[in-house]
Design a protein around this motif. Structure first.
Motif, PDB file in Angstrom:
ATOM      1  N   GLY B  21     -23.765  31.772 -60.108  1.00  0.00           N
ATOM      2  CA  GLY B  21     -24.618  30.963 -60.984  1.00  0.00           C
ATOM      3  C   GLY B  21     -24.235  29.496 -60.970  1.00  0.00           C
ATOM      4  N   MET B  22     -22.969  29.186 -60.772  1.00  0.00           N
ATOM      5  CA  MET B  22     -22.513  27.803 -60.814  1.00  0.00           C
ATOM      6  C   MET B  22     -22.573  27.122 -59.452  1.00  0.00           C
ATOM      7  SD  MET B  22     -21.943  27.154 -63.885  1.00  0.00           S
ATOM      8  CE  MET B  22     -21.147  25.536 -63.738  1.00  0.00           C
ATOM      9  N   THR B  23     -22.560  27.879 -58.393  1.00  0.00           N
ATOM     10  CA  THR B  23     -22.325  27.315 -57.077  1.00  0.00           C
ATOM     11  C   THR B  23     -23.356  26.274 -56.643  1.00  0.00           C
ATOM     12  OG1 THR B  23     -21.191  29.289 -56.409  1.00  0.00           O
ATOM     13  CG2 THR B  23     -22.004  27.893 -54.658  1.00  0.00           C
ATOM     14  N   LEU B  24     -24.618  26.617 -56.710  1.00  0.00           N
ATOM     15  CA  LEU B  24     -25.641  25.692 -56.231  1.00  0.00           C
ATOM     16  C   LEU B  24     -25.560  24.370 -56.977  1.00  0.00           C
ATOM     17  CD1 LEU B  24     -28.106  24.986 -54.534  1.00  0.00           C
ATOM     18  CD2 LEU B  24     -29.538  26.118 -56.242  1.00  0.00           C
ATOM     19  N   GLU B  25     -25.500  24.475 -58.313  1.00  0.00           N
ATOM     20  CA  GLU B  25     -25.441  23.265 -59.130  1.00  0.00           C
ATOM     21  C   GLU B  25     -24.194  22.436 -58.810  1.00  0.00           C
ATOM     22  OE1 GLU B  25     -24.981  23.009 -63.720  1.00  0.00           O
ATOM     23  OE2 GLU B  25     -27.054  23.530 -63.284  1.00  0.00           O
ATOM     24  N   SER B  26     -23.057  23.096 -58.702  1.00  0.00           N
ATOM     25  CA  SER B  26     -21.828  22.332 -58.463  1.00  0.00           C
ATOM     26  C   SER B  26     -21.784  21.807 -57.025  1.00  0.00           C
ATOM     27  CB  SER B  26     -20.592  23.151 -58.808  1.00  0.00           C
ATOM     28  OG  SER B  26     -20.541  24.320 -58.045  1.00  0.00           O
ATOM     29  N   ASP B  27     -22.383  22.544 -56.077  1.00  0.00           N
ATOM     30  CA  ASP B  27     -22.469  22.029 -54.707  1.00  0.00           C
ATOM     31  C   ASP B  27     -23.331  20.763 -54.660  1.00  0.00           C
ATOM     32  OD1 ASP B  27     -20.851  23.981 -53.716  1.00  0.00           O
ATOM     33  OD2 ASP B  27     -22.442  25.170 -52.798  1.00  0.00           O
ATOM     34  N   ILE B  28     -24.405  20.753 -55.425  1.00  0.00           N
ATOM     35  CA  ILE B  28     -25.262  19.564 -55.457  1.00  0.00           C
ATOM     36  C   ILE B  28     -24.525  18.415 -56.142  1.00  0.00           C
ATOM     37  CG2 ILE B  28     -27.411  18.599 -56.369  1.00  0.00           C
ATOM     38  CD1 ILE B  28     -28.660  21.399 -56.033  1.00  0.00           C
ATOM     39  N   GLU B  29     -23.802  18.732 -57.203  1.00  0.00           N
ATOM     40  CA  GLU B  29     -23.059  17.670 -57.891  1.00  0.00           C
ATOM     41  C   GLU B  29     -21.967  17.096 -56.996  1.00  0.00           C
ATOM     42  OE1 GLU B  29     -22.730  19.750 -62.054  1.00  0.00           O
ATOM     43  OE2 GLU B  29     -22.653  17.589 -62.312  1.00  0.00           O
ATOM     44  N   GLN B  30     -21.295  17.948 -56.225  1.00  0.00           N
ATOM     45  CA  GLN B  30     -20.276  17.463 -55.293  1.00  0.00           C
ATOM     46  C   GLN B  30     -20.931  16.573 -54.240  1.00  0.00           C
ATOM     47  OE1 GLN B  30     -19.765  18.170 -51.904  1.00  0.00           O
ATOM     48  NE2 GLN B  30     -17.560  17.980 -51.568  1.00  0.00           N
ATOM     49  N   THR B  31     -22.083  17.018 -53.746  1.00  0.00           N
ATOM     50  CA  THR B  31     -22.837  16.239 -52.760  1.00  0.00           C
ATOM     51  C   THR B  31     -23.227  14.876 -53.336  1.00  0.00           C
ATOM     52  OG1 THR B  31     -23.685  18.265 -51.747  1.00  0.00           O
ATOM     53  CG2 THR B  31     -24.934  16.235 -51.333  1.00  0.00           C
ATOM     54  N   TYR B 135     -30.433  27.345 -47.658  1.00  0.00           N
ATOM     55  CA  TYR B 135     -30.921  26.435 -48.696  1.00  0.00           C
ATOM     56  C   TYR B 135     -32.091  25.653 -48.130  1.00  0.00           C
ATOM     57  CZ  TYR B 135     -26.254  27.317 -50.572  1.00  0.00           C
ATOM     58  OH  TYR B 135     -25.121  27.919 -51.033  1.00  0.00           O
ATOM     59  N   PHE B 136     -33.104  25.448 -48.976  1.00  0.00           N
ATOM     60  CA  PHE B 136     -34.282  24.712 -48.521  1.00  0.00           C
ATOM     61  C   PHE B 136     -34.643  23.601 -49.490  1.00  0.00           C
ATOM     62  CE2 PHE B 136     -34.704  28.957 -46.761  1.00  0.00           C
ATOM     63  CZ  PHE B 136     -35.121  28.723 -45.462  1.00  0.00           C
ATOM     64  N   VAL B 137     -35.157  22.511 -48.927  1.00  0.00           N
ATOM     65  CA  VAL B 137     -35.875  21.522 -49.731  1.00  0.00           C
ATOM     66  C   VAL B 137     -37.344  21.914 -49.659  1.00  0.00           C
ATOM     67  CG1 VAL B 137     -36.712  19.137 -49.768  1.00  0.00           C
ATOM     68  CG2 VAL B 137     -34.268  19.586 -49.548  1.00  0.00           C
ATOM     69  N   LEU B 138     -37.880  22.305 -50.800  1.00  0.00           N
ATOM     70  CA  LEU B 138     -39.287  22.697 -50.878  1.00  0.00           C
ATOM     71  C   LEU B 138     -40.073  21.516 -51.437  1.00  0.00           C
ATOM     72  CD1 LEU B 138     -41.348  25.180 -50.713  1.00  0.00           C
ATOM     73  CD2 LEU B 138     -41.045  25.282 -53.203  1.00  0.00           C
ATOM     74  N   ILE B 173     -25.696  22.544 -44.116  1.00  0.00           N
ATOM     75  CA  ILE B 173     -24.544  22.867 -44.955  1.00  0.00           C
ATOM     76  C   ILE B 173     -23.284  22.369 -44.264  1.00  0.00           C
ATOM     77  CG2 ILE B 173     -23.302  24.736 -46.146  1.00  0.00           C
ATOM     78  CD1 ILE B 173     -25.767  26.496 -45.756  1.00  0.00           C
ATOM     79  N   GLY B 174     -22.366  21.813 -45.045  1.00  0.00           N
ATOM     80  CA  GLY B 174     -21.130  21.327 -44.443  1.00  0.00           C
ATOM     81  C   GLY B 174     -20.023  21.254 -45.460  1.00  0.00           C
ATOM     82  N   TYR B 175     -18.923  20.606 -45.059  1.00  0.00           N
ATOM     83  CA  TYR B 175     -17.819  20.458 -45.996  1.00  0.00           C
ATOM     84  C   TYR B 175     -18.060  19.239 -46.880  1.00  0.00           C
ATOM     85  CZ  TYR B 175     -13.252  19.282 -47.811  1.00  0.00           C
ATOM     86  OH  TYR B 175     -12.234  18.927 -48.650  1.00  0.00           O
ATOM     87  N   GLN B 176     -18.444  18.144 -46.275  1.00  0.00           N
ATOM     88  CA  GLN B 176     -18.649  16.885 -46.986  1.00  0.00           C
ATOM     89  C   GLN B 176     -19.772  16.100 -46.317  1.00  0.00           C
ATOM     90  OE1 GLN B 176     -16.680  15.672 -49.919  1.00  0.00           O
ATOM     91  NE2 GLN B 176     -15.330  14.191 -48.971  1.00  0.00           N
TER      92      GLN B 176
END
Lengths: 194, 194
Positions: B21-31, B135-138, B173-176
Motif C-alpha cells: 500500500g505504501m510502495t507506489l506513493e513512496s516511490d513517487i515521493e522518492q522520485t 507502471y503506466f502513465v495513463l 523503473i530504476g534505482y534513481q
C-alpha cells in the motif's frame, strides 16, 4: 459582567485573534471557490500537514486518530493553474503598520517559491496589513530581494510598508470574489507587471 | 512459531499489504525528491487531509491532536511544475491482472483532473499493476473516455489492461529515480504523446 473586566477582555482578545487569524485564509479559499465555479482558475489550499502517531479503530473501517501533531509545511499553502500558468503563493498577515517582518516566512517556503519561479511559475505572497485594512500581491522577485539582503550588513529584517505601496499590487476587495488577486496576476501574464 | 500458523499467516499478510500500500506513493515521493534535487521539476504530494475535532495542550505552544478523522481529499495527491507546465496526477494500484476498476477513483478526482486539463495542465494517473510489476502513465484523455462511457449501455466499470498496453505509457523503473515518469511526460511537451 462588569465584575470580570480582565477575564472579559481576555476572552474578547482571544476571539478577535482567532477570527483575524482565519480571515485571510478563508477569504482566499472563498475566492478560489468562486474562481473555480466560474471556470476562471483551479487553485486550492493544501491540507495542513499532520504527523499521525496513533490511530484507534472504534468501529470497522473508521479510523480515529487519537494522537497527532501539526507539522511545519514543506511548501506554501496555495497552488494551482491560471491561464495555463502554474501559480504558487502563500498568505501572510501582519499587525504592524510599518512593515512585514521576514520572520513571518519560513526559509523553506522562500526556497520553494524560488524553485517554482525557476521553473517558470508565477510566485507571490498575499499580504494583509490588518490595521491598514488592505491586501497586497507581493511579487516573488521583491520578496527574494529583501530576503537575500537581510543577512547583509545593512539588511533589514522586514519589508517596509512603503515597499508594498511602491512595488506590490493592491488587491481589489469585494463581495464576490472577496479578494480578486487574479486581477493583479493578469498584469503578469500580459507583461505589464513583472 | 510452528504452533501458530494462522496467527503467523495473518501477520505476514498484514505486513505485506501495508508495504504494498505504501510502495507506489513512496516511490513517487522518492522520485520527486530526486527531480527536485537535480532541478528537473518541483512536484510534491499534498498532505492527507485530516478533520481535527479536539486538541489538547499538554505543554505550552505544543498542540496535541487527540481526536481527528481522515477526510476524503477534494483533489488529487500530486501536483507541481515541469518545464513551465502545470502537472497534476494521482497514483493508483490494482491487484487485478486484467483491468483497473474505475471505483478506485473518486468522482471529484476525475472532475478535478478535467478542470485542470481545461486550463492547460498536463493530467494523468500513474497506475501500478502490482501482479504484472509494471507502471503506466495513463493520459487524462483516456481516463475521461472510459469514465464518461461507464454509465452508458455497454459501458464497462474498468479500464482493461489491454488499453494500458495500447494507449498508456510504461514508466521506466530504476534505482534513481525509481519511477521516471517525467520521461513519458516529455513526449507530451514535445507533442509526440497526446
Amino acid at each position: 459582567m462588569i465584575d470580570y473586566p480582565i477575564k472579559r477582555k481576555n476572552r474578547i482578545k482571544q476571539t478577535n485573534y482567532a477570527n483575524l487569524g482565519m480571515t485571510l485564509e478563508s477569504d482566499i479559499e472563498q475566492t478560489n471557490r468562486y474562481y473555480l465555479s466560474i471556470g476562471r482558475a483551479v487553485i486550492h489550499k493544501k491540507p495542513t500537514p499532520v504527523q499521525v502517531v496513533n490511530v484507534s479503530y472504534p468501529a470497522r473501517n473508521k479510523a480515529k486518530i487519537i494522537e497527532a501533531y501539526y507539522k511545519t509545511p514543506s511548501t506554501t499553502d496555495f497552488n494551482g493553474i491560471y491561464k495555463g500558468r502554474h501559480i504558487d503563493f502563500d498568505a501572510k498577515e501582519t499587525n504592524s503598520l510599518t512593515s512585514m517582518p521576514l520572520k513571518n516566512i519560513h526559509p523553506h517556503q522562500v526556497e520553494h517559491l524560488k524553485e517554482v519561479r525557476h521553473h517558470g511559475g508565477i510566485v507571490f505572497l498575499i499580504v494583509s496589513f490588518k490595521r491598514h485594512g488592505n491586501y497586497f500581491v507581493l511579487p516573488g522577485t521583491v520578496l527574494f530581494e529583501y530576503w537575500d539582503r537581510q543577512t547583509s550588513e545593512n539588511g533589514r529584517k522586514s519589508i517596509p510598508y512603503r515597499a508594498f505601496i511602491e512595488r506590490a499590487y493592491e488587491v481589489p476587495i469585494g463581495y464576490q470574489p472577496r479578494l480578486d488577486y487574479l486581477k493583479v496576476i493578469d498584469g503578469w501574464i500580459d507583461g505589464t507587471n513583472r
